[in-house]
Design a protein around this motif. Sequence first.
Motif, PDB file in Angstrom:
ATOM      1  N   VAL A  84       0.805  -1.083  -0.158  1.00  0.00           N
ATOM      2  CA  VAL A  84       0.074  -0.067   0.071  1.00  0.00           C
ATOM      3  C   VAL A  84       1.044   1.379   0.031  1.00  0.00           C
ATOM      4  O   VAL A  84       0.618   2.179  -0.577  1.00  0.00           O
ATOM      5  CB  VAL A  84      -0.957  -0.001   1.211  1.00  0.00           C
ATOM      6  N   LEU A  85       1.761   1.279   0.912  1.00  0.00           N
ATOM      7  CA  LEU A  85       2.841   2.192   0.722  1.00  0.00           C
ATOM      8  C   LEU A  85       3.384   2.453  -0.601  1.00  0.00           C
ATOM      9  O   LEU A  85       3.668   3.589  -0.976  1.00  0.00           O
ATOM     10  CB  LEU A  85       3.920   2.039   2.116  1.00  0.00           C
ATOM     11  N   ARG A  86       4.025   1.347  -1.049  1.00  0.00           N
ATOM     12  CA  ARG A  86       4.621   1.484  -2.577  1.00  0.00           C
ATOM     13  C   ARG A  86       3.626   2.098  -3.542  1.00  0.00           C
ATOM     14  O   ARG A  86       4.097   2.845  -4.435  1.00  0.00           O
ATOM     15  CB  ARG A  86       4.908   0.089  -2.893  1.00  0.00           C
ATOM     16  N   ALA A  87       2.416   1.713  -3.678  1.00  0.00           N
ATOM     17  CA  ALA A  87       1.394   2.165  -4.594  1.00  0.00           C
ATOM     18  C   ALA A  87       1.455   3.762  -4.315  1.00  0.00           C
ATOM     19  O   ALA A  87       1.217   4.501  -5.178  1.00  0.00           O
ATOM     20  CB  ALA A  87       0.091   1.702  -4.179  1.00  0.00           C
ATOM     21  N   LEU A  88       1.323   4.428  -2.999  1.00  0.00           N
ATOM     22  CA  LEU A  88       1.331   5.669  -2.903  1.00  0.00           C
ATOM     23  C   LEU A  88       2.300   6.480  -3.126  1.00  0.00           C
ATOM     24  O   LEU A  88       2.536   7.636  -3.813  1.00  0.00           O
ATOM     25  CB  LEU A  88       0.997   5.903  -1.210  1.00  0.00           C
ATOM     26  N   LEU A  89       3.577   5.898  -2.780  1.00  0.00           N
ATOM     27  CA  LEU A  89       4.855   6.438  -3.159  1.00  0.00           C
ATOM     28  C   LEU A  89       5.100   6.320  -4.861  1.00  0.00           C
ATOM     29  O   LEU A  89       6.101   7.146  -5.054  1.00  0.00           O
ATOM     30  CB  LEU A  89       6.218   6.054  -2.383  1.00  0.00           C
ATOM     31  N   SER A  90       4.363   5.423  -5.351  1.00  0.00           N
ATOM     32  CA  SER A  90       4.543   5.513  -6.775  1.00  0.00           C
ATOM     33  C   SER A  90       3.435   6.650  -7.492  1.00  0.00           C
ATOM     34  O   SER A  90       3.416   6.489  -8.716  1.00  0.00           O
ATOM     35  CB  SER A  90       4.152   4.095  -7.491  1.00  0.00           C
ATOM     36  N   GLY A  91       2.755   7.230  -6.796  1.00  0.00           N
ATOM     37  CA  GLY A  91       1.919   8.236  -7.238  1.00  0.00           C
ATOM     38  C   GLY A  91       0.555   7.265  -7.710  1.00  0.00           C
ATOM     39  O   GLY A  91      -0.505   7.919  -8.425  1.00  0.00           O
ATOM     40  N   ASN A  92       0.384   6.140  -7.489  1.00  0.00           N
ATOM     41  CA  ASN A  92      -0.804   5.340  -7.915  1.00  0.00           C
ATOM     42  C   ASN A  92      -1.697   5.679  -6.670  1.00  0.00           C
ATOM     43  O   ASN A  92      -2.229   4.960  -5.864  1.00  0.00           O
ATOM     44  CB  ASN A  92      -0.927   3.894  -7.968  1.00  0.00           C
ATOM     45  N   VAL A  93      -2.295   6.755  -6.764  1.00  0.00           N
ATOM     46  CA  VAL A  93      -3.402   7.330  -5.696  1.00  0.00           C
ATOM     47  C   VAL A  93      -4.700   6.481  -6.049  1.00  0.00           C
ATOM     48  O   VAL A  93      -5.421   6.027  -4.792  1.00  0.00           O
ATOM     49  CB  VAL A  93      -3.926   8.793  -5.772  1.00  0.00           C
ATOM     50  N   VAL A  94      -5.118   6.100  -7.072  1.00  0.00           N
ATOM     51  CA  VAL A  94      -6.369   5.461  -7.338  1.00  0.00           C
ATOM     52  C   VAL A  94      -6.143   3.923  -6.349  1.00  0.00           C
ATOM     53  O   VAL A  94      -7.044   3.473  -5.875  1.00  0.00           O
ATOM     54  CB  VAL A  94      -6.737   5.149  -8.633  1.00  0.00           C
ATOM     55  N   LEU A  95      -5.055   3.393  -6.517  1.00  0.00           N
ATOM     56  CA  LEU A  95      -4.963   1.830  -5.943  1.00  0.00           C
ATOM     57  C   LEU A  95      -4.801   2.082  -4.445  1.00  0.00           C
ATOM     58  O   LEU A  95      -5.279   1.260  -3.725  1.00  0.00           O
ATOM     59  CB  LEU A  95      -3.563   1.533  -6.639  1.00  0.00           C
ATOM     60  N   PHE A  96      -4.196   3.074  -4.036  1.00  0.00           N
ATOM     61  CA  PHE A  96      -4.009   3.600  -2.589  1.00  0.00           C
ATOM     62  C   PHE A  96      -5.455   3.669  -2.247  1.00  0.00           C
ATOM     63  O   PHE A  96      -5.695   3.009  -0.957  1.00  0.00           O
ATOM     64  CB  PHE A  96      -3.165   4.792  -2.475  1.00  0.00           C
ATOM     65  N   GLU A  97      -6.270   4.451  -2.543  1.00  0.00           N
ATOM     66  CA  GLU A  97      -7.378   4.938  -2.265  1.00  0.00           C
ATOM     67  C   GLU A  97      -8.428   3.546  -1.898  1.00  0.00           C
ATOM     68  O   GLU A  97      -9.054   3.105  -1.062  1.00  0.00           O
ATOM     69  CB  GLU A  97      -8.179   5.836  -3.004  1.00  0.00           C
ATOM     70  N   ARG A 156       8.304  11.731 -13.267  1.00  0.00           N
ATOM     71  CA  ARG A 156       8.293  10.761 -14.347  1.00  0.00           C
ATOM     72  C   ARG A 156       8.008   9.366 -14.065  1.00  0.00           C
ATOM     73  O   ARG A 156       7.821   8.874 -12.841  1.00  0.00           O
ATOM     74  CB  ARG A 156       9.695  10.883 -15.241  1.00  0.00           C
ATOM     75  N   GLY A 157       7.605   8.537 -15.078  1.00  0.00           N
ATOM     76  CA  GLY A 157       7.768   7.010 -14.798  1.00  0.00           C
ATOM     77  C   GLY A 157       6.015   6.676 -14.783  1.00  0.00           C
ATOM     78  O   GLY A 157       5.901   5.447 -14.405  1.00  0.00           O
ATOM     79  N   GLY A 158       5.034   7.313 -14.794  1.00  0.00           N
ATOM     80  CA  GLY A 158       3.710   7.032 -14.590  1.00  0.00           C
ATOM     81  C   GLY A 158       3.459   6.222 -13.297  1.00  0.00           C
ATOM     82  O   GLY A 158       4.266   6.708 -12.205  1.00  0.00           O
ATOM     83  N   ASP A 159       2.452   5.615 -13.133  1.00  0.00           N
ATOM     84  CA  ASP A 159       1.921   5.355 -11.638  1.00  0.00           C
ATOM     85  C   ASP A 159       2.421   3.944 -11.153  1.00  0.00           C
ATOM     86  O   ASP A 159       1.967   3.417 -10.305  1.00  0.00           O
ATOM     87  CB  ASP A 159       0.288   5.340 -11.640  1.00  0.00           C
ATOM     88  N   GLY A 160       3.456   3.537 -11.971  1.00  0.00           N
ATOM     89  CA  GLY A 160       4.014   2.114 -11.671  1.00  0.00           C
ATOM     90  C   GLY A 160       5.358   2.140 -10.965  1.00  0.00           C
ATOM     91  O   GLY A 160       5.916   0.924 -10.747  1.00  0.00           O
ATOM     92  N   GLN A 161       6.086   3.361 -10.922  1.00  0.00           N
ATOM     93  CA  GLN A 161       7.362   3.385 -10.404  1.00  0.00           C
ATOM     94  C   GLN A 161       7.382   4.282  -9.254  1.00  0.00           C
ATOM     95  O   GLN A 161       6.658   5.377  -9.237  1.00  0.00           O
ATOM     96  CB  GLN A 161       8.464   3.829 -11.772  1.00  0.00           C
ATOM     97  N   LEU A 162       8.281   3.981  -8.266  1.00  0.00           N
ATOM     98  CA  LEU A 162       8.467   4.711  -7.167  1.00  0.00           C
ATOM     99  C   LEU A 162       8.995   6.082  -7.508  1.00  0.00           C
ATOM    100  O   LEU A 162       9.899   6.413  -8.531  1.00  0.00           O
ATOM    101  CB  LEU A 162       9.579   4.186  -6.145  1.00  0.00           C
TER     102      LEU A 162
END
Length: 227
Positions: A84-97, A156-162
């Motif tokens: 869950v923390l990885r998702a947030l730090l990757s900018g994947n807010v949708v997955l985090f929420e 940069r890097g989309g929502d799949g990278q830290l």
Amino acid sequence: IRENLFARADLPMATRQALLARLSQTLAGFVSGRQWLGPEHAEDAAREACEKATVALAAETPYDEIADLVQHLRESGQLTAGMVLRALLSGNVVLFEEAVADLSGVPIDRVTGYIHDRNISGFAALYRKAELPDQAYPAFREAIAALHDGALVGERGGDGQLKPRMVTRVLAACEAEETGDISSLIALLRRFSVEAARDEARMFCDDLVANDDVVLPRPTAETRLVA
């Protein structure tokens, strides 16, 4: 069989992730069987690789399938605080929420409101309801603050990278934390920092290769001597 399944465009993302998890377990068993790594080290490396691949997969998942993917992760025991923390730090807010909504049982619209509210008390209560570990809260708190401050803008890097700036800020805040034993959290964040730096360097090299107009400087005699 696995490759043929991955090639199917209609394969549900939850099933695709299950294949990823199984592949990670197989590779961990192979590596430890060859005695290249100890069993525990191989399992840890495989788990982190699977988490990274899962967040990248979620970044490509249609919005209406995210909830099903999160439910699959929880039911299979993969929806950890680290993921869950990885998702947030990757900018994947949708997955985090969606992850927080699933873990807490709070409707997604209310979760979104708490996360984007600058008053952190609402998120703190939501965090406790999700039963995420107390030791990890400082990292989530600082990541939410960074999100509010626009730390993802220009990353940069989309929502799949830290995201390096996010990870650096959260790591610095946790290292300055004076309450509780968060040594394991700091160790995780340092691994995230190394991974983010490595991915950023890889993207930079890819840009150099893709840009035919870039001319690298020729090494001088002094540079060759130092090398």
